[in-house]
Design an enzyme around this catalytic site. Structure first.
Site, PDB file in Angstrom:
ATOM      1  N   ASP A  66      38.656  42.758  50.965  1.00 17.51           N
ATOM      2  CA  ASP A  66      38.195  42.661  49.574  1.00 17.51           C
ATOM      3  C   ASP A  66      37.316  43.852  49.193  1.00 17.51           C
ATOM      4  OD1 ASP A  66      37.918  41.534  47.078  1.00 17.51           O
ATOM      5  OD2 ASP A  66      36.252  40.242  47.654  1.00 17.51           O
TER       6      ASP A  66
ATOM      7  N   ASN B  38      46.194  35.675  43.327  1.00 15.76           N
ATOM      8  CA  ASN B  38      46.173  37.061  42.824  1.00 15.76           C
ATOM      9  C   ASN B  38      47.248  37.335  41.764  1.00 15.76           C
ATOM     10  OD1 ASN B  38      45.078  38.455  46.004  1.00 15.76           O
ATOM     11  ND2 ASN B  38      43.863  38.038  44.185  1.00 15.76           N
TER      12      ASN B  38
HETATM   13  C1  IPE Z   1      40.595  37.597  48.314  1.00 17.84           C
HETATM   14  O1  IPE Z   1      40.043  38.483  47.408  1.00 17.84           O
HETATM   15  C2  IPE Z   1      42.061  37.870  48.455  1.00 17.84           C
HETATM   16  C3  IPE Z   1      42.403  39.102  49.127  1.00 17.84           C
HETATM   17  C4  IPE Z   1      41.584  39.961  49.648  1.00 17.84           C
HETATM   18  C5  IPE Z   1      43.818  39.367  49.228  1.00 17.84           C
HETATM   19  P1  IPE Z   1      39.903  38.138  45.852  1.00 17.84           P
HETATM   20  O2  IPE Z   1      39.280  39.323  45.219  1.00 17.84           O
HETATM   21  O3  IPE Z   1      41.200  37.680  45.297  1.00 17.84           O
HETATM   22  O4  IPE Z   1      38.908  36.902  45.905  1.00 17.84           O
HETATM   23  P2  IPE Z   1      37.934  36.321  44.786  1.00 17.84           P
HETATM   24  O5  IPE Z   1      38.736  36.217  43.516  1.00 17.84           O
HETATM   25  O6  IPE Z   1      36.796  37.278  44.643  1.00 17.84           O
HETATM   26  O7  IPE Z   1      37.492  35.004  45.329  1.00 17.84           O
HETATM   27  C1  IPE Z   2      41.154  43.249  47.353  1.00 13.18           C
HETATM   28  O1  IPE Z   2      40.386  44.013  46.505  1.00 13.18           O
HETATM   29  C2  IPE Z   2      42.629  43.426  47.130  1.00 13.18           C
HETATM   30  C3  IPE Z   2      43.322  42.225  46.646  1.00 13.18           C
HETATM   31  C4  IPE Z   2      42.758  41.103  46.332  1.00 13.18           C
HETATM   32  C5  IPE Z   2      44.747  42.319  46.463  1.00 13.18           C
HETATM   33  P1  IPE Z   2      40.056  43.559  45.014  1.00 13.18           P
HETATM   34  O2  IPE Z   2      41.113  44.110  44.114  1.00 13.18           O
HETATM   35  O3  IPE Z   2      39.843  42.112  44.938  1.00 13.18           O
HETATM   36  O4  IPE Z   2      38.701  44.350  44.768  1.00 13.18           O
HETATM   37  P2  IPE Z   2      37.453  43.839  43.916  1.00 13.18           P
HETATM   38  O5  IPE Z   2      37.045  42.513  44.462  1.00 13.18           O
HETATM   39  O6  IPE Z   2      37.913  43.768  42.489  1.00 13.18           O
HETATM   40  O7  IPE Z   2      36.419  44.896  44.147  1.00 13.18           O
HETATM   41 MG    MG Z   3      38.181  40.941  45.102  1.00 12.24          MG
END
Ligand code: IPE
Ligand code: IPE
Ligand code: MG
Length: 254
Positions: free
Chosen positions: A27, A75
């Protein structure tokens, strides 16, 4: 002994308890890009590069199963073009980096609601699993369109159909039977789950499997999470008193 902050990677496991099964929630890609005034897609690309690095580091440290959260069942709520870029990046990653994964002896498997993914992604998954199936050093398990609740739902459905056919009585359903009907029943539950980017939540990752996992949270954004922090996480893990509801080994012997 590896010295933290020392860029030399020694993979010295003296006094270091390395988890056999490790989970990583990748993340923070978006925030990494934002800090650099780059589009979110650049963050995802940097995150994918870092996955390659994590695989190498875990393989060399002796981790046997590395499960990484790449795309959750939630997602899909992101803008269509971000979802599309993530799917493209996924396909590109496994085409580009398979030779390096092969060199490191890494078998690739996938967990999640694979049937609902676009055809090109399913093709990449099938090819990736097939060509790497005899590699022995470590398994990289990519959670793609994965949700812990959806995984439990699918296990319940499989068991319910056996009950319906009269093969299993409701009273015969056990925790073990549920574990055996998850997506990858042969993969051990993660002993340690690492979440970079400072969020204190599980976000639907390995809900059944994390019952007794240790957690390690870091403020570092995923693309910057490297060898030094991985080593630190393993050091902390080695010092945890895992009681599994019982007593610590010291108390039990007094
Ligand atoms: C968790 O991250 C999912 C992945 C890293 C694939 P998210 O960015 O989707 O999680 P939330 O929305 O902050 O809980
Ligand atoms: C994780 O990074 C990747 C996926 C969830 C696919 P994020 O895209 O959630 O990054 P932040 O949380 O917005 O920084
Ligand atoms: Mg995230």
């Amino acid at each position: 002994m590896p010295v933290l902050g020392n860029k030399k990677k020694t993979y010295d496991t003296t006094g270091l308890k390395v988890p056999v099964s490790l989970g990583v929630i990748m993340d923070g890609n978006g925030r990494w890009a934002k800090k650099r005034l780059l589009p979110r897609s650049a963050g995802h690309r940097a995150g994918a590069e870092n996955l390659k690095e994590l695989c190498r580091n875990c393989g060399r440290y002796g981790v046997k199963y590395l499960t990484v959260y790449a795309f959750s069942t939630e997602n899909w709520a992101r803008p269509e073009d971000e979802v599309h870029q993530l799917m493209e990046l996924f396909v590109e990653f496994f085409e580009k980096y398979d030779p390096e994964l092969e060199q490191e002896g890494i078998r690739v498997r996938f967990t999640g609601d694979i049937a609902s993914l676009p055809e090109k992604v399913r093709e990449t998954i099938a090819i990736g699993e097939e060509r790497s199936k005899n590699r022995q050093k470590m398994q990289l398990i990519v959670a793609m369109n994965y949700g812990g609740r959806r995984e439990i739902e699918s296990a319940v459905r499989k068991i319910a159909s056996r009950v319906k056919s009269g093969e299993v009585e409701p009273e015969e359903i056990t925790e073990q039977m549920i574990s055996d009907n998850l997506y990858l029943p042969d993969v051990p539950d993660p002993e340690l789950i690492i979440r970079p980017s400072g969020e204190f939540r599980i976000s639907n990752f390995l809900l059944w499997e994390c019952a007794y996992s240790e957690f390690w949270i870091s403020d570092t954004l995923w693309p910057d999470f490297g060898y030094d922090e991985l080593t630190q996480a393993f050091r902390d893990f080695a010092g945890r008193d895992r009681r599994f509801g019982g007593l610590s080994s010291k108390e039990a012997s007094t």
